[in-house]
Design an enzyme around this catalytic site. Structure first.
Site, PDB file in Angstrom:
ATOM      1  N   GLY A  36     -27.678  -3.267 -37.231  1.00 17.56           N
ATOM      2  CA  GLY A  36     -28.858  -4.007 -36.778  1.00 17.56           C
ATOM      3  C   GLY A  36     -28.789  -4.318 -35.289  1.00 17.56           C
ATOM      4  O   GLY A  36     -29.782  -4.165 -34.561  1.00 17.56           O
ATOM      5  N   SER A 127     -27.089   4.826 -47.462  1.00 14.03           N
ATOM      6  CA  SER A 127     -25.687   5.139 -47.180  1.00 14.03           C
ATOM      7  C   SER A 127     -25.357   6.480 -47.829  1.00 14.03           C
ATOM      8  O   SER A 127     -25.941   6.839 -48.855  1.00 14.03           O
ATOM      9  CB  SER A 127     -24.809   4.050 -47.788  1.00 14.03           C
ATOM     10  OG  SER A 127     -23.472   4.481 -47.861  1.00 14.03           O
ATOM     11  N   SER A 128     -24.393   7.194 -47.258  1.00 20.61           N
ATOM     12  CA  SER A 128     -24.032   8.485 -47.852  1.00 20.61           C
ATOM     13  C   SER A 128     -23.343   8.316 -49.209  1.00 20.61           C
ATOM     14  O   SER A 128     -23.201   9.296 -49.944  1.00 20.61           O
ATOM     15  CB  SER A 128     -23.134   9.278 -46.898  1.00 20.61           C
ATOM     16  OG  SER A 128     -22.002   8.531 -46.553  1.00 20.61           O
ATOM     17  N   CYS A 129     -22.944   7.100 -49.578  1.00 16.61           N
ATOM     18  CA  CYS A 129     -22.296   6.923 -50.891  1.00 16.61           C
ATOM     19  C   CYS A 129     -23.311   6.914 -52.039  1.00 16.61           C
ATOM     20  O   CYS A 129     -22.926   6.799 -53.203  1.00 16.61           O
ATOM     21  CB  CYS A 129     -21.426   5.682 -50.913  1.00 16.61           C
ATOM     22  SG  CYS A 129     -22.337   4.158 -50.883  1.00 16.61           S
ATOM     23  N   TYR A 156     -22.673  -0.789 -55.066  1.00 16.29           N
ATOM     24  CA  TYR A 156     -23.401  -0.748 -53.795  1.00 16.29           C
ATOM     25  C   TYR A 156     -24.353   0.453 -53.798  1.00 16.29           C
ATOM     26  O   TYR A 156     -25.522   0.337 -53.404  1.00 16.29           O
ATOM     27  CB  TYR A 156     -22.375  -0.627 -52.668  1.00 16.29           C
ATOM     28  CG  TYR A 156     -22.935  -0.447 -51.289  1.00 16.29           C
ATOM     29  CD1 TYR A 156     -23.480  -1.517 -50.595  1.00 16.29           C
ATOM     30  CD2 TYR A 156     -22.877   0.790 -50.640  1.00 16.29           C
ATOM     31  CE1 TYR A 156     -23.963  -1.360 -49.308  1.00 16.29           C
ATOM     32  CE2 TYR A 156     -23.362   0.962 -49.353  1.00 16.29           C
ATOM     33  CZ  TYR A 156     -23.903  -0.119 -48.697  1.00 16.29           C
ATOM     34  OH  TYR A 156     -24.380   0.048 -47.416  1.00 16.29           O
ATOM     35  N   LYS A 160     -28.455   0.625 -53.350  1.00 17.76           N
ATOM     36  CA  LYS A 160     -29.114   1.412 -52.293  1.00 17.76           C
ATOM     37  C   LYS A 160     -30.079   2.442 -52.892  1.00 17.76           C
ATOM     38  O   LYS A 160     -31.158   2.681 -52.344  1.00 17.76           O
ATOM     39  CB  LYS A 160     -28.065   2.100 -51.415  1.00 17.76           C
ATOM     40  CG  LYS A 160     -27.318   1.137 -50.484  1.00 17.76           C
ATOM     41  CD  LYS A 160     -28.244   0.602 -49.411  1.00 17.76           C
ATOM     42  CE  LYS A 160     -27.555  -0.327 -48.434  1.00 17.76           C
ATOM     43  NZ  LYS A 160     -28.500  -0.935 -47.475  1.00 17.76           N
ATOM     44  N   HIS A 199     -14.231  -1.116 -42.964  1.00 20.68           N
ATOM     45  CA  HIS A 199     -14.137   0.323 -43.203  1.00 20.68           C
ATOM     46  C   HIS A 199     -12.926   0.871 -42.449  1.00 20.68           C
ATOM     47  O   HIS A 199     -12.301   0.185 -41.655  1.00 20.68           O
ATOM     48  CB  HIS A 199     -15.418   1.024 -42.732  1.00 20.68           C
ATOM     49  CG  HIS A 199     -16.621   0.685 -43.543  1.00 20.68           C
ATOM     50  ND1 HIS A 199     -17.438  -0.374 -43.252  1.00 20.68           N
ATOM     51  CD2 HIS A 199     -17.139   1.257 -44.656  1.00 20.68           C
ATOM     52  CE1 HIS A 199     -18.406  -0.431 -44.143  1.00 20.68           C
ATOM     53  NE2 HIS A 199     -18.257   0.552 -45.014  1.00 20.68           N
TER      54      HIS A 199
HETATM   55  O1  GFB Z   1     -14.049   3.544 -44.677  1.00 19.12           O
HETATM   56  P1  GFB Z   1     -13.676   3.362 -46.090  1.00 19.12           P
HETATM   57  O2  GFB Z   1     -13.274   1.990 -46.508  1.00 19.12           O
HETATM   58  O3  GFB Z   1     -14.886   3.832 -46.948  1.00 19.12           O
HETATM   59  O4  GFB Z   1     -12.436   4.325 -46.445  1.00 19.12           O
HETATM   60  P2  GFB Z   1     -15.343   4.982 -47.960  1.00 19.12           P
HETATM   61  C1  GFB Z   1     -12.439   5.677 -46.094  1.00 19.12           C
HETATM   62  C2  GFB Z   1     -11.112   6.288 -46.432  1.00 19.12           C
HETATM   63  O5  GFB Z   1     -10.114   5.748 -45.562  1.00 19.12           O
HETATM   64  C3  GFB Z   1     -10.597   6.023 -47.863  1.00 19.12           C
HETATM   65  C4  GFB Z   1      -8.994   5.363 -46.286  1.00 19.12           C
HETATM   66  O6  GFB Z   1      -9.991   7.189 -48.347  1.00 19.12           O
HETATM   67  C5  GFB Z   1      -9.570   4.925 -47.642  1.00 19.12           C
HETATM   68  O7  GFB Z   1      -8.558   4.897 -48.621  1.00 19.12           O
HETATM   69  N1  GFB Z   1      -8.258   4.319 -45.576  1.00 19.12           N
HETATM   70  C6  GFB Z   1      -7.004   4.457 -45.065  1.00 19.12           C
HETATM   71  C7  GFB Z   1      -8.639   3.057 -45.322  1.00 19.12           C
HETATM   72  N2  GFB Z   1      -6.582   3.322 -44.535  1.00 19.12           N
HETATM   73  C8  GFB Z   1      -7.580   2.420 -44.667  1.00 19.12           C
HETATM   74  C9  GFB Z   1      -7.714   1.051 -44.286  1.00 19.12           C
HETATM   75  O8  GFB Z   1      -6.810   0.429 -43.735  1.00 19.12           O
HETATM   76  N3  GFB Z   1      -8.915   0.466 -44.581  1.00 19.12           N
HETATM   77  C10 GFB Z   1      -9.924   1.137 -45.203  1.00 19.12           C
HETATM   78  N4  GFB Z   1     -11.078   0.496 -45.450  1.00 19.12           N
HETATM   79  N5  GFB Z   1      -9.801   2.427 -45.603  1.00 19.12           N
HETATM   80  C11 GFB Z   1     -17.237   3.293 -48.236  1.00 19.12           C
HETATM   81  C12 GFB Z   1     -17.968   2.649 -49.376  1.00 19.12           C
HETATM   82  O9  GFB Z   1     -16.433   4.243 -48.780  1.00 19.12           O
HETATM   83  O10 GFB Z   1     -18.078   3.975 -47.361  1.00 19.12           O
HETATM   84  C13 GFB Z   1     -19.171   1.958 -48.963  1.00 19.12           C
HETATM   85  O11 GFB Z   1     -17.080   1.849 -50.113  1.00 19.12           O
HETATM   86  C14 GFB Z   1     -19.948   2.668 -47.876  1.00 19.12           C
HETATM   87  O12 GFB Z   1     -19.971   1.767 -50.076  1.00 19.12           O
HETATM   88  C15 GFB Z   1     -19.077   3.269 -46.815  1.00 19.12           C
HETATM   89  O13 GFB Z   1     -20.759   3.668 -48.419  1.00 19.12           O
HETATM   90  C16 GFB Z   1     -19.848   4.117 -45.840  1.00 19.12           C
HETATM   91  O14 GFB Z   1     -15.913   6.107 -47.172  1.00 19.12           O
HETATM   92  O15 GFB Z   1     -14.292   5.378 -48.930  1.00 19.12           O
END
Ligand code: GFB
Length: 331
Positions: A36, A127-129, A156, A160, A199
């Site tokens: 935003g 979102s792409s998810c 989520y 969406k 993320h």
């Molecule tokens: O960005 P992320 O949390 O979202 O994780 P998703 C992406 C990848 O990074 C996964 C890895 O395979 C995680 O296991 N990863 C590695 C980590 N280290 C880390 C860390 O320290 N933190 C996090 N967060 N991830 C989200 C969705 O999925 O994508 C939402 O849950 C949304 O709904 C978003 O759509 C765009 O890509 O897996």
């Protein structure tokens, strides 16, 4: 809440134009979030000076009466619906009720109230998810609802998808000019750097920065490092949104990506390089990988004439600068 809804004929009489005018009052819902705030910046840079924002203390978007009061008082002509409960894989997996409830409430209130109050155009950020976990890659827009979702974020994603379907239904039944965009994983200025809810991009910037500052030998990255992701800088996303607000009007959803994917292991090495961490990267396979691959097909957007301008390393360097200048609670 208004109790008499306009029919399609009335709507079409009001909605003669499809592109934005510099004088339009544009309500950006969710202006304090990463997406935003980038859209507000982009609109203002593009000459749209009448941007309306409303903080949660003024208007709780989960409260229908408050949303109706805002639309009634302010009468915006255009709405960007960037308000949402968002988070990374761990937050999505841990708080499924919060993610489905808050997002359904926010988007239902804003979309219906916008239509009820005569808004001329609305852009809904998905979102792409939303796409099936094992969708054919790169993921085309018509993959929606063709297979099971990724379990870590299906709550989520379902919210969406409901928002997309609501926009499409209002267009079909009422002629409401609501458009829906599906960005790939976003990062940049204003990201959430909390390690539990962020993320991967923000998480790794913080982890590598703090490890470098402490002189740690290793950084732990969640999962196996094998999942593939595509990342877009939020300023590119904002640019694409303003581009579509200005010229796009159709039921079909539009992917917004860069076309470039990396494994999480490759990505970790890039972030370590940008931050200047020289130690080792270890993987915690007890944490979820999530969807194995998520590269979206952005050819519909390219065909409309838009392409991204910020490469991954440059974008990460910018995001790291933003982190250094704005995040003060680092270890
Ligand atoms: O960005 P992320 O949390 O979202 O994780 P998703 C992406 C990848 O990074 C996964 C890895 O395979 C995680 O296991 N990863 C590695 C980590 N280290 C880390 C860390 O320290 N933190 C996090 N967060 N991830 C989200 C969705 O999925 O994508 C939402 O849950 C949304 O709904 C978003 O759509 C765009 O890509 O897996």
């Amino acid at each position: 809440m208004l109790d008499v809804k306009r029919g399609m004929g009335d709507w079409q009489a009001i909605n003669q134009r499809r592109t934005m005018q510099p004088t339009d009052k544009i309500f950006v819902a969710g202006h304090r979030g990463m997406v935003g705030s980038a859209i507000v910046r982009k609109l203002e840079q593009s000459g749209f000076s009448n941007v309306l924002t409303a903080g949660r203390e003024h208007t709780d978007l989960t409260d229908r009466a408050a949303v109706d009061a805002l639309f009634g008082d302010e009468q915006p002509g255009v709405v960007v619906l960037a308000a949402a409960r968002v988070g990374g894989i761990h937050a999505n997996n841990s708080f499924p009720a919060d993610f489905i409830r808050d997002n359904l409430q926010i988007q239902t209130n804003v979309i219906d109230s916008a239509w009820n109050h005569g808004v001329g155009k609305l852009l809904f950020l998905g979102s792409s998810c939303i796409y099936p976990r094992l969708a054919e890659q790169p993921i085309r827009e018509d993959s929606l609802l063709t297979g099971p979702l990724e379990p870590t974020n299906e709550w989520y994603a379902i919210a969406k998808i409901a928002g997309i379907k609501m926009c499409q239904a209002y267009r079909r039944q009422y002629g409401f000019d609501a458009i829906c965009v599906q960005p790939t994983n976003v990062y940049g200025s204003g990201d959430n750097f909390d390690l539990q809810s962020s993320h991967v991009v923000a998480a790794l910037i913080r982890k590598f920065h703090e490890a470098k500052a402490r002189g740690d030998a290793t950084v732990t990255v969640w999962g196996t490092g094998t999942p593939r992701r595509e990342f877009i800088h939020v300023d590119d996303l904002a640019d694409a949104c303003v581009f579509l607000l200005n010229g796009y009007s159709a039921e079909e959803i539009v992917n917004i990506g860069t076309g470039q994917e990396v494994t999480i292991a490759e990505f970790s090495a890039i972030v370590a390089h940008v931050v200047g961490f020289k130690g080792d990267i270890v993987y915690d396979a007890d944490m979820p990988d999530g969807t194995p691959r998520k590269l979206i097909d952005s050819s519909r957007l390219a065909g409309l004439g838009w392409s991204p301008g910020i490469g991954l390393e440059d974008g990460l360097a910018q995001a790291y600068r933003w982190f250094l200048e704005n995040v003060t609670d680092t270890a």
